[in-house]
Design an enzyme around this catalytic site. Structure first.
Site, mmCIF file in Angstrom:
data_model
loop_
_atom_site.group_PDB
_atom_site.id
_atom_site.type_symbol
_atom_site.label_atom_id
_atom_site.label_comp_id
_atom_site.label_asym_id
_atom_site.label_seq_id
_atom_site.Cartn_x
_atom_site.Cartn_y
_atom_site.Cartn_z
ATOM 1 N N GLU A 25 34.992 -28.945 -20.303
ATOM 2 C CA GLU A 25 33.965 -29.304 -19.335
ATOM 3 C C GLU A 25 34.042 -30.795 -19.014
ATOM 4 O O GLU A 25 34.296 -31.618 -19.894
ATOM 5 C CB GLU A 25 32.565 -28.981 -19.882
ATOM 6 N N CYS A 26 33.788 -31.124 -17.748
ATOM 7 C CA CYS A 26 33.745 -32.526 -17.360
ATOM 8 C C CYS A 26 32.331 -33.088 -17.476
ATOM 9 O O CYS A 26 32.133 -34.294 -17.449
ATOM 10 C CB CYS A 26 34.235 -32.707 -15.927
ATOM 11 N N GLY A 27 31.357 -32.194 -17.570
ATOM 12 C CA GLY A 27 29.972 -32.627 -17.716
ATOM 13 C C GLY A 27 29.092 -32.308 -16.522
ATOM 14 O O GLY A 27 27.867 -32.281 -16.635
ATOM 15 N N THR A 45 34.675 -40.689 -16.158
ATOM 16 C CA THR A 45 34.165 -39.437 -15.595
ATOM 17 C C THR A 45 32.883 -39.681 -14.810
ATOM 18 O O THR A 45 32.685 -39.141 -13.721
ATOM 19 C CB THR A 45 33.908 -38.410 -16.713
ATOM 20 N N LYS A 69 33.319 -38.830 -10.820
ATOM 21 C CA LYS A 69 32.824 -37.480 -10.516
ATOM 22 C C LYS A 69 31.308 -37.354 -10.573
ATOM 23 O O LYS A 69 30.690 -36.885 -9.626
ATOM 24 C CB LYS A 69 33.439 -36.452 -11.468
#
Length: 210
Positions: free
Chosen positions: A203-205, A118, A122
């Site tokens: 959530e991806c953060g 991740t 991203k």
């Protein structure tokens, strides 16, 4: 540096928080460099149309993780052409082919390597985008219904670096979004996958860090 004292966030969120187009016009009247980030997920044409109606040349920042579907890539090209987007694309430092040759396929959510994945595809590109574009205002299409974390957010907030984060669609429902697309004859696409999230309500953060 903009801070909470300079802007009455409570008043702004109270008065404009449920009026997306007014909120966009207000944020773009602040005389600060603005960007709008997008992942070209379903209904993204709404925020892209809304901001470009006020500022046609606003930089549209896309972190292309390399794992989008064929339909998403075609959608990107269609929306870019339809709206004349000033699209700036940020890519991970390694291509998908390079990454998979060395590290294998996308790690599962419970794989210890998923966090690093991740970060690479991203979060690092987004941090680089913020550094290079140096905005004072950041538009995002996040919605309260997306995740439990986003349900606690306000339409306008200021992060620790003074960046004004604006989420005009925070309180919009899918029905609201659909009706906007119909009213403005905008395209949509549902064949979308985010490998960093894995699950729709996870959530991806990115919005936890910024």
């Amino acid at each position: 540096m903009t801070n909470e004292k300079a802007l009455d966030l409570d008043a702004i969120n109270r008065d404009l928080g449920h009026s997306a187009e007014e909120l966009v016009r207000w944020a773009l009247s602040l005389d600060k460099k603005a960007i709008c980030t997008t992942n070209f997920r379903p209904f993204e044409a709404v925020i892209l149309h809304m901001v470009t109606q006020v500022q046609p040349d606003i930089p549209i920042v896309w972190m292309d993780n390399g794992y989008n579907t064929d339909a998403t890539y075609r959608f990107v090209d269609e929306v870019k052409k339809r709206l004349g987007l000033n699209l700036i694309t940020y890519l991970p430092k390694r291509s998908r082919a390079h990454r998979e040759a060395v590290d294998g396929p996308t790690p599962a959510l419970d794989d210890p390597r998923h966090e690093a994945f991740t970060e690479e595809v991203k979060l690092e590109p987004f941090t680089r985008a913020l550094r290079e574009t140096s905005p004072g205002v950041w538009f995002t299409a996040l919605r309260a219904s997306d995740t439990a974390v986003r349900a606690t957010m306000e339409p306008v907030s200021i992060n620790q670096d003074g960046l004004i984060k604006v989420a005009p669609l925070l309180h919009w429902s899918s029905k609201d979004l659909y009706e906007y697309l119909q009213a403005h004859d905008l395209p949509n696409e549902f064949d979308y996958v985010d490998p960093t999230k894995g699950e729709e309500n996870r959530e991806c953060g990115l919005h936890l860090q910024h």
